[in-house]
Design a protein around this motif. Structure first.
Motif, PDB file in Angstrom:
ATOM      1  N   ALA A 466      21.558  55.154 -28.413  1.00  0.00           N
ATOM      2  CA  ALA A 466      20.523  53.824 -27.771  1.00  0.00           C
ATOM      3  C   ALA A 466      19.895  55.118 -26.839  1.00  0.00           C
ATOM      4  CB  ALA A 466      21.317  53.303 -26.567  1.00  0.00           C
ATOM      5  N   PRO A 467      18.692  55.338 -27.560  1.00  0.00           N
ATOM      6  CA  PRO A 467      18.092  55.989 -26.045  1.00  0.00           C
ATOM      7  C   PRO A 467      16.899  55.081 -25.363  1.00  0.00           C
ATOM      8  CG  PRO A 467      17.081  56.044 -28.954  1.00  0.00           C
ATOM      9  CD  PRO A 467      18.477  55.298 -28.437  1.00  0.00           C
ATOM     10  N   MET A 468      16.634  55.473 -24.328  1.00  0.00           N
ATOM     11  CA  MET A 468      15.381  54.837 -23.672  1.00  0.00           C
ATOM     12  C   MET A 468      15.960  52.676 -23.159  1.00  0.00           C
ATOM     13  SD  MET A 468      11.980  56.682 -24.214  1.00  0.00           S
ATOM     14  CE  MET A 468      10.671  56.397 -23.046  1.00  0.00           C
ATOM     15  N   LEU A 469      16.917  52.768 -23.341  1.00  0.00           N
ATOM     16  CA  LEU A 469      17.201  51.469 -23.772  1.00  0.00           C
ATOM     17  C   LEU A 469      16.792  50.734 -22.125  1.00  0.00           C
ATOM     18  CD1 LEU A 469      17.581  49.166 -26.149  1.00  0.00           C
ATOM     19  CD2 LEU A 469      20.293  49.410 -25.099  1.00  0.00           C
ATOM     20  N   TYR A 470      15.786  50.529 -21.764  1.00  0.00           N
ATOM     21  CA  TYR A 470      15.404  49.648 -20.440  1.00  0.00           C
ATOM     22  C   TYR A 470      15.751  48.787 -20.658  1.00  0.00           C
ATOM     23  CZ  TYR A 470      11.264  48.584 -17.524  1.00  0.00           C
ATOM     24  OH  TYR A 470      10.816  48.314 -16.629  1.00  0.00           O
ATOM     25  N   MET A 471      15.597  47.941 -21.493  1.00  0.00           N
ATOM     26  CA  MET A 471      16.101  46.722 -21.501  1.00  0.00           C
ATOM     27  C   MET A 471      16.528  46.357 -21.562  1.00  0.00           C
ATOM     28  SD  MET A 471      14.037  42.898 -23.089  1.00  0.00           S
ATOM     29  CE  MET A 471      12.602  43.869 -21.621  1.00  0.00           C
ATOM     30  N   LEU A 472      17.943  45.390 -20.736  1.00  0.00           N
ATOM     31  CA  LEU A 472      19.376  45.395 -21.730  1.00  0.00           C
ATOM     32  C   LEU A 472      19.559  43.706 -22.427  1.00  0.00           C
ATOM     33  CD1 LEU A 472      21.953  46.834 -19.437  1.00  0.00           C
ATOM     34  CD2 LEU A 472      21.046  47.712 -21.379  1.00  0.00           C
ATOM     35  N   LEU A 491      25.652  57.335 -26.998  1.00  0.00           N
ATOM     36  CA  LEU A 491      24.444  58.069 -26.364  1.00  0.00           C
ATOM     37  C   LEU A 491      23.385  57.256 -25.237  1.00  0.00           C
ATOM     38  CD1 LEU A 491      23.776  61.944 -26.440  1.00  0.00           C
ATOM     39  CD2 LEU A 491      21.920  60.408 -26.955  1.00  0.00           C
ATOM     40  N   ALA A 492      23.415  57.203 -23.882  1.00  0.00           N
ATOM     41  CA  ALA A 492      21.998  56.950 -24.077  1.00  0.00           C
ATOM     42  C   ALA A 492      21.568  57.344 -23.072  1.00  0.00           C
ATOM     43  CB  ALA A 492      22.610  55.728 -22.467  1.00  0.00           C
ATOM     44  N   THR A 493      20.134  57.700 -22.846  1.00  0.00           N
ATOM     45  CA  THR A 493      18.917  58.241 -22.336  1.00  0.00           C
ATOM     46  C   THR A 493      18.681  58.011 -20.645  1.00  0.00           C
ATOM     47  OG1 THR A 493      16.742  57.296 -23.100  1.00  0.00           O
ATOM     48  CG2 THR A 493      18.612  58.764 -24.554  1.00  0.00           C
ATOM     49  N   TYR A 494      17.869  58.825 -19.960  1.00  0.00           N
ATOM     50  CA  TYR A 494      16.771  58.398 -19.245  1.00  0.00           C
ATOM     51  C   TYR A 494      16.002  57.063 -19.388  1.00  0.00           C
ATOM     52  CZ  TYR A 494      13.465  60.283 -22.447  1.00  0.00           C
ATOM     53  OH  TYR A 494      13.373  60.393 -23.298  1.00  0.00           O
ATOM     54  N   LEU A 495      16.071  56.318 -18.438  1.00  0.00           N
ATOM     55  CA  LEU A 495      15.691  55.025 -18.424  1.00  0.00           C
ATOM     56  C   LEU A 495      16.503  53.503 -18.811  1.00  0.00           C
ATOM     57  CD1 LEU A 495      12.749  54.670 -18.219  1.00  0.00           C
ATOM     58  CD2 LEU A 495      12.341  54.236 -19.943  1.00  0.00           C
ATOM     59  N   THR A 496      17.787  53.552 -19.107  1.00  0.00           N
ATOM     60  CA  THR A 496      18.781  52.693 -19.449  1.00  0.00           C
ATOM     61  C   THR A 496      18.967  51.770 -18.548  1.00  0.00           C
ATOM     62  OG1 THR A 496      19.495  54.715 -21.046  1.00  0.00           O
ATOM     63  CG2 THR A 496      20.449  52.611 -20.542  1.00  0.00           C
ATOM     64  N   PHE A 510      20.529  52.235 -11.464  1.00  0.00           N
ATOM     65  CA  PHE A 510      21.018  51.677 -12.739  1.00  0.00           C
ATOM     66  C   PHE A 510      21.623  53.217 -13.261  1.00  0.00           C
ATOM     67  CE2 PHE A 510      15.794  50.987 -11.933  1.00  0.00           C
ATOM     68  CZ  PHE A 510      16.096  50.181 -11.500  1.00  0.00           C
ATOM     69  N   PRO A 511      21.675  53.037 -14.485  1.00  0.00           N
ATOM     70  CA  PRO A 511      21.542  51.360 -15.597  1.00  0.00           C
ATOM     71  C   PRO A 511      22.892  50.612 -15.198  1.00  0.00           C
ATOM     72  CG  PRO A 511      22.951  52.919 -16.948  1.00  0.00           C
ATOM     73  CD  PRO A 511      22.559  54.026 -15.211  1.00  0.00           C
ATOM     74  N   GLY A 512      21.859  48.925 -15.300  1.00  0.00           N
ATOM     75  CA  GLY A 512      21.993  48.161 -15.282  1.00  0.00           C
ATOM     76  C   GLY A 512      23.659  47.379 -15.769  1.00  0.00           C
ATOM     77  N   ASP A 513      23.514  46.419 -15.079  1.00  0.00           N
ATOM     78  CA  ASP A 513      24.271  45.464 -16.116  1.00  0.00           C
ATOM     79  C   ASP A 513      26.341  46.125 -16.450  1.00  0.00           C
ATOM     80  OD1 ASP A 513      25.140  42.718 -16.070  1.00  0.00           O
ATOM     81  OD2 ASP A 513      23.841  42.965 -19.003  1.00  0.00           O
ATOM     82  N   GLY A 514      26.660  47.200 -15.183  1.00  0.00           N
ATOM     83  CA  GLY A 514      27.860  47.594 -15.402  1.00  0.00           C
ATOM     84  C   GLY A 514      28.538  48.291 -15.929  1.00  0.00           C
ATOM     85  N   LEU A 515      26.831  49.053 -16.347  1.00  0.00           N
ATOM     86  CA  LEU A 515      26.662  50.166 -17.287  1.00  0.00           C
ATOM     87  C   LEU A 515      26.470  51.779 -16.538  1.00  0.00           C
ATOM     88  CD1 LEU A 515      24.332  49.801 -20.113  1.00  0.00           C
ATOM     89  CD2 LEU A 515      27.083  49.596 -20.218  1.00  0.00           C
ATOM     90  N   THR A 516      26.850  51.626 -14.766  1.00  0.00           N
ATOM     91  CA  THR A 516      26.731  53.191 -14.473  1.00  0.00           C
ATOM     92  C   THR A 516      28.296  53.140 -14.145  1.00  0.00           C
ATOM     93  OG1 THR A 516      27.143  50.683 -12.146  1.00  0.00           O
ATOM     94  CG2 THR A 516      24.805  52.468 -12.259  1.00  0.00           C
ATOM     95  N   GLY A 517      29.103  52.110 -14.577  1.00  0.00           N
ATOM     96  CA  GLY A 517      30.670  51.845 -14.829  1.00  0.00           C
ATOM     97  C   GLY A 517      30.945  53.096 -16.345  1.00  0.00           C
ATOM     98  N   LEU A 518      30.358  51.842 -16.890  1.00  0.00           N
ATOM     99  CA  LEU A 518      30.730  53.514 -18.175  1.00  0.00           C
ATOM    100  C   LEU A 518      30.008  54.658 -18.797  1.00  0.00           C
ATOM    101  CD1 LEU A 518      31.795  52.914 -21.167  1.00  0.00           C
ATOM    102  CD2 LEU A 518      29.641  51.823 -21.538  1.00  0.00           C
ATOM    103  N   PHE A 519      29.767  55.062 -17.907  1.00  0.00           N
ATOM    104  CA  PHE A 519      29.060  56.116 -17.893  1.00  0.00           C
ATOM    105  C   PHE A 519      29.190  57.259 -16.436  1.00  0.00           C
ATOM    106  CE2 PHE A 519      26.035  53.553 -20.806  1.00  0.00           C
ATOM    107  CZ  PHE A 519      25.713  54.715 -22.139  1.00  0.00           C
ATOM    108  N   GLY A 520      29.949  56.406 -15.280  1.00  0.00           N
ATOM    109  CA  GLY A 520      30.183  57.154 -14.650  1.00  0.00           C
ATOM    110  C   GLY A 520      29.104  57.946 -13.417  1.00  0.00           C
ATOM    111  N   VAL A 521      27.678  57.884 -14.041  1.00  0.00           N
ATOM    112  CA  VAL A 521      26.478  57.349 -13.361  1.00  0.00           C
ATOM    113  C   VAL A 521      25.804  56.710 -12.913  1.00  0.00           C
ATOM    114  CG1 VAL A 521      26.377  60.026 -14.738  1.00  0.00           C
ATOM    115  CG2 VAL A 521      25.104  57.598 -15.496  1.00  0.00           C
ATOM    116  N   THR A 522      25.186  57.323 -11.753  1.00  0.00           N
ATOM    117  CA  THR A 522      24.122  55.980 -11.849  1.00  0.00           C
ATOM    118  C   THR A 522      22.300  56.966 -10.895  1.00  0.00           C
ATOM    119  OG1 THR A 522      24.919  54.936 -10.114  1.00  0.00           O
ATOM    120  CG2 THR A 522      23.122  54.362  -9.148  1.00  0.00           C
ATOM    121  N   SER A 523      21.486  56.365 -11.677  1.00  0.00           N
ATOM    122  CA  SER A 523      20.760  56.956 -11.330  1.00  0.00           C
ATOM    123  C   SER A 523      19.207  56.703 -10.628  1.00  0.00           C
ATOM    124  CB  SER A 523      19.639  56.775 -12.574  1.00  0.00           C
ATOM    125  OG  SER A 523      18.437  56.961 -12.621  1.00  0.00           O
ATOM    126  N   GLU A 524      18.389  57.969  -9.460  1.00  0.00           N
ATOM    127  CA  GLU A 524      18.500  57.560  -8.399  1.00  0.00           C
ATOM    128  C   GLU A 524      16.935  56.995  -7.976  1.00  0.00           C
ATOM    129  OE1 GLU A 524      20.176  58.539  -4.329  1.00  0.00           O
ATOM    130  OE2 GLU A 524      18.416  58.935  -3.771  1.00  0.00           O
TER     131      GLU A 524
END
Ligand code: GLA
Ligand code: ZN
Length: 675
Positions: A466-472, A491-496, A510-524
Motif C-alpha cells: 500500500a504505497p503512499m495510501l494517503y487517503m483511507l 507493507l505501507a510507506t510514508y504518507l499513509t 498518522f497513519p490514522g484510523d487505527g493504523l498506528t496500532g497495526l504498524f506500531g509506529v506513529t509518524s510525527e
C-alpha cells in the motif's frame, strides 16, 4: 477455473482494429483491397463506426446505414467479426448548430464552438436524446448481424463540463451525498477556513479556474462527480443496448491511467474492460525495459478491474502515433513483443488504431497497418501479418486468466488527493511513478501482482503493498488489520493514512484510523528533500539504502526497527520497521528508499508468505495464464540483448521447440510455453 472466452463466435484471439470504410466510399477498389489484405494479415475483427455519425445521419432525421451493413456483410463473409461503436464520440455540425446546449462549457464558463470530439455535455438531455435515437437506428440495421460480437460505447470518455446543467446536477449530487445538510458539507470541507461556509447547496460552484480553486473537498468531489456523471451518461447508452441486444457484451475504451475519471467506477457497468495502449517506447528518459514495465503496469491496472476474465487491447499503433512529443516508430520486432505483452498480461485481443491511414486531416500521419503506400510488403504490414500467423499458434490460451497472490493498492481517489496536497513538493510527489517502481520490482522477481483499489477487497491475497495510501477509505484500516491477522504480509510507506475520504486529517497520529496500532509506529514529521539533499537508511545487516524525496520521523510504539536514518537531525532514528502481529507482518517504510532495497524487502515478504518467485535476468517479463487445468507461461525479452532464462520446461508454442532447462530469448524475443 473455466476458460472464459469473450467472443465465443471467434476462433482464437481477436486481431484487428479501427476500420473507417466510410472515409473511402468513393474508392470501391480500395475497399475491396482492404478485405484481401486483412485476410493476408490474419485479421479477424474490425471496429466500425467510432466516428460515423455525420455519415449515418447526414442531416437530422435522414439516415444512411447501407455502407455499414454492406461492410459488415462483406467482412463476415470473409471471417471477420465486427466490434461496433456507438457514434457518440463526435457530433455532426447540424446537431451543434441546432442544439448548442450539447456542446461543453469550459472551466471559465465559456461554451465551446463546434468541432474536435469528445466534448459534449454529459448532462444535456438533447444530446442524450439524439444519441438514443441514432443508437436505435443503428441497432435496427446492424443489431442482429451475425458478425456483431461487441458494442464499443462512444470513445475514450474524458473531460469535464461546467455548464449550468452540470452545475445543477453537481449541487444535487452533493445534496444527496451530504444528506441535504449543508452544515455536514461545511464541516467535511473545513469551510470555516477563509470564511468559505455555504448557506445552501445552490451556492456551490464547481472549481472554475477563476473561482474556488482553494477548496480541496470541492476539488475532490468535483472529480468524483465528473466520474459519476460520465458513468451516468454511459449507463444511458448501455441500458438501451441491453434492452435491444441483451446478448451482445459492451465495453468502452479506457485510456490507461488517464487522470480525469475513476475507471474503476465505470468498469462496474461494463461487461469487459478494454483500453488503448500508446506508450512512448524508445524514449530518452527511461530504458526500453522500463518503458515496457510501465506499460505492463497499465495493462495490469486494466486487467485487475475484472480479474476473472480477459481484457481487451482495443487500440495500439503497430508503427507510430502522431501526437507524442517525438513520434518514434516501433523498431523491428517490437510490435510483436508489445502485442505479446498484452496477451501475457491477460488480454484476449490485439487491436489497432487503425487499419488504413486516412488521406487527410488530423491523423493523416498516424500509423496504421496499411500505409499511404498501400501495399502488403511494408515493414509494418509484414510485422502485423507475422503476428497474425503467430496468434493462431497460441489460440489455446484464449479465455485463460492471470492469477496473482500479491496486490498493489493504487487508487484514483488517492491519486487525486495526493495531487492536491498543498505541501511536500509538486515535483516529487510521484505517486504513480512510485507505484510503478514497486510493480517493477515484483515483475523482476517473477511475482504476479494485481493492481487494485484500496476498497476492492484484498483478504484473498498473501502480500499487499500500500504505497503512499494517503487517503483511507472507510473500512480499509480494519481490513488491513484482519489481513495481517490471518497471516498477510502488508507493507505501507510514508504518507499513509493522513486523511479520510473528505481529506480531513486524522487526529492522534498518522497513519490514522487505527493504523498506528497495526504498524506500531506513529509518524510525527515528514521532511521533503531537495534533489541534491542526501540521506540514507542503515539496515541491521549493515546494508545501506539511499533515500530520496521524503523521510518521515517515526515514533516506534511496538515494532522492530529494521533501519535507521544516517544523516540530518533525525540521524539514528527509525526509518523502516516491521511488526509481527498474529500470523502476519506489517512493514512500515518511512522514507522513499532505493528500489533495490525495496526489492529485498519484497523478497523477504514473499518468502514469509510462501509466494513463489523466479530468478529472471534483467529485462525478462514473466506471466502465467491458466484455466481448465491448462497453463501457458509467457516470457518476454524487454531488452536489446539476448537473455538466458533458467528453469523453463515445456513447449514453446510459437516455434514448437521443447525447452528443458534454459530458454534463450533474442532481442525483443517472446516465448509462450505450454506446460
Ligand atoms: C485514440 C482514439 C483514436 C485515435 C487514436 C490515435 O486512442 O480513440 O480515435 O485518435 O487515439 O492515437
Ligand atoms: Zn454540461
Amino acid at each position: 477455473m473455466e476458460k472464459k472466452s469473450l467472443f465465443p463466435a471467434v476462433k482464437g484471439f481477436l486481431h484487428g482494429g479501427d476500420y473507417n470504410p466510410e472515409q473511402w466510399l468513393d474508392r470501391p477498389d480500395i475497399l475491396k483491397e482492404d478485405i484481401k489484405m486483412m485476410k493476408k494479415a490474419g485479421i479477424n475483427s474490425a471496429t466500425l463506426g467510432v466516428f460515423s455519425w455525420s455519415v449515418y445521419e447526414p442531416s437530422e432525421g435522414k439516415y444512411n446505414f447501407k455502407w455499414l451493413t454492406d461492410t459488415m456483410d462483406n467482412l463476415y463473409k470473409n471471417g471477420i467479426y465486427t466490434v461496433l461503436a456507438t457514434p457518440s464520440g463526435a457530433r455532426p455540425a447540424w446537431l451543434d448548430e441546432k442544439y448548442p446546449e450539447a456542446m461543453r462549457v469550459d472551466n471559465y464558463g465559456h461554451r465551446n464552438h463546434h468541432g474536435f470530439r469528445h466534448n459534449h455535455c454529459m448532462s444535456s438531455p438533447v444530446y442524450r436524446e439524439k444519441v438514443e435515437n441514432i443508437i436505435k437506428k443503428l441497432v435496427e440495421c446492424a443489431g442482429n448481424h451475425p458478425g456483431l460480437v461487441m458494442w464499443h460505447i462512444s470513445n475514450e470518455f474524458g473531460g469535464e463540463c461546467y455548464c449550468p446543467l452540470c452545475i445543477k446536477r453537481f449541487q444535487e449530487y452533493l445534496a444527496d451525498k451530504f444528506d441535504n445538510d449543508i452544515s455536514k458539507l461545511n464541516h467535511a470541507w473545513w469551510n470555516t477556513f477563509w470564511s468559505h461556509n455555504y448557506n445552501s447547496f445552490g451556492q456551490i460552484e464547481p472549481p472554475f479556474a477563476n473561482g474556488e480553486i482553494t477548496s480541496l473537498g470541492l476539488d475532490l468531489e468535483w472529480k468524483r462527480f465528473t466520474t459519476w456523471n460520465m458513468t451516468d451518461y454511459m449507463k444511458s447508452e448501455i441500458k438501451l443496448l441491453k434492452e435491444l441486444t441483451p446478448e451482445i457484451p459492451v465495453t468502452t475504451n479506457f485510456m490507461g491511467l488517464y487522470g480525469g475519471l475513476d475507471y474503476r467506477v465505470m468498469a462496474e457497468e461494463l461487461d469487459v474492460v478494454s483500453w488503448d495502449s500508446y506508450p512512448a517506447l524508445h524514449n530518452q528518459w527511461e530504458t526500453f525495459t522500463e518503458s515496457m514495465e510501465n506499460n505492463s503496469f497499465d495493462h495490469v491496472t486494466m486487467r485487475s478491474m475484472k480479474k476473472d476474465k480477459p481484457f481487451m487491447l482495443m487500440e495500439s499503433a503497430p508503427g507510430l502515433v502522431n501526437w507524442q512529443q517525438y513520434n518514434k516508430v516501433k523498431r523491428p520486432g517490437v510490435h510483436r513483443l508489445f502485442s505479446m505483452q498484452a496477451l501475457a498480461c491477460g488480454s484476449d485481443t490485439v487491436q489497432y488504431f487503425q487499419w488504413r491511414k486516412g488521406r487527410g486531416s488530423f491523423e493523416q500521419y498516424h500509423g496504421a497497418v496499411t500505409d499511404h503506400l498501400g501495399t502488403d510488403d511494408t515493414r509494418i504490414f509484414k510485422e502485423v501479418a507475422g503476428l497474425g500467423a503467430e496468434l493462431g499458434k497460441i489460440s489455446k490460451a484464449v479465455g485463460t486468466v492471470v492469477k496473482a497472490k500479491a496486490a498493489l493498492l493504487y487508487d484514483w481517489d488517492n491519486r487525486w488527493a495526493i495531487e492536491d496536497i498543498k505541501g511536500l513538493s509538486n515535483e516529487t510527489k510521484k505517486y504513480t511513478e512510485t507505484c510503478r517502481d514497486i510493480y517493477r520490482q515484483f515483475l523482476r522477481l517473477g511475482i504476479e501482482m494485481d493492481i487494485i483499489a484500496s476498497d476492492s477487497g484484498f483478504m484473498d491475497y498473501d502480500i499487499v503493498i500500500a504505497p503512499m495510501l494517503y487517503m483511507l477509505r472507510p473500512g480499509v484500516a480494519d481490513e488491513m488489520k484482519a489481513f495481517v491477522e490471518k497471516g498477510g504480509q502488508l507493507l505501507a510507506t510514508y504518507l499513509t493514512g493522513y486523511v479520510d475520504i473528505n481529506q480531513l486529517c486524522y487526529l492522534g497520529g498518522f497513519p490514522g484510523d487505527g493504523l498506528t496500532g497495526l504498524f506500531g509506529v506513529t509518524s510525527e514529521e515528514i521532511d521533503t528533500l531537495y534533489p541534491s539533499d542526501h540521506n540514507a537508511a542503515l539496515f541491521k545487516d549493515g546494508s545501506i539504502a539511499e533515500i530520496k524525496d521524503y523521510a518521515e520521523t517515526l515514533r516506534v510504539n511496538d515494532a522492530k526497527v529494521l533501519a535507521s536514518y544516517m544523516e540530518d537531525f533525525y540521524k539514528g532514528t527509525p526509518a523502516v520497521t516491521a511488526r509481527d502481529y498474529k500470523k502476519g507482518t506489517a512493514y512500515y517504510v518511512g522514507a522513499r528508499i532505493s528500489n533495490e532495497k525495496m526489492q529485498e524487502i519484497f523478497l523477504e515478504m514473499a518468502e514469509k508468505a510462501g509466494v513463489e518467485h523466479k530468478e529472471l535476468p534483467l529485462g525478462i517479463e514473466y506471466h502465467k495464464r491458466t484455466a481448465d487445468g491448462e497453463t501457458y507461461e509467457f516470457y518476454l525479452n524487454n531488452s536489446e540483448e539476448t537473455k538466458m532464462v533458467k528453469n523453463v520446461t515445456g513447449t514453446n508454442l510459437l516455434n514448437g521447440e521443447k525447452i528443458n532447462g534454459v530458454l534463450e530469448l533474442g532481442k525483443y524475443g517472446a516465448a509462450v510455453i505450454e506446460l
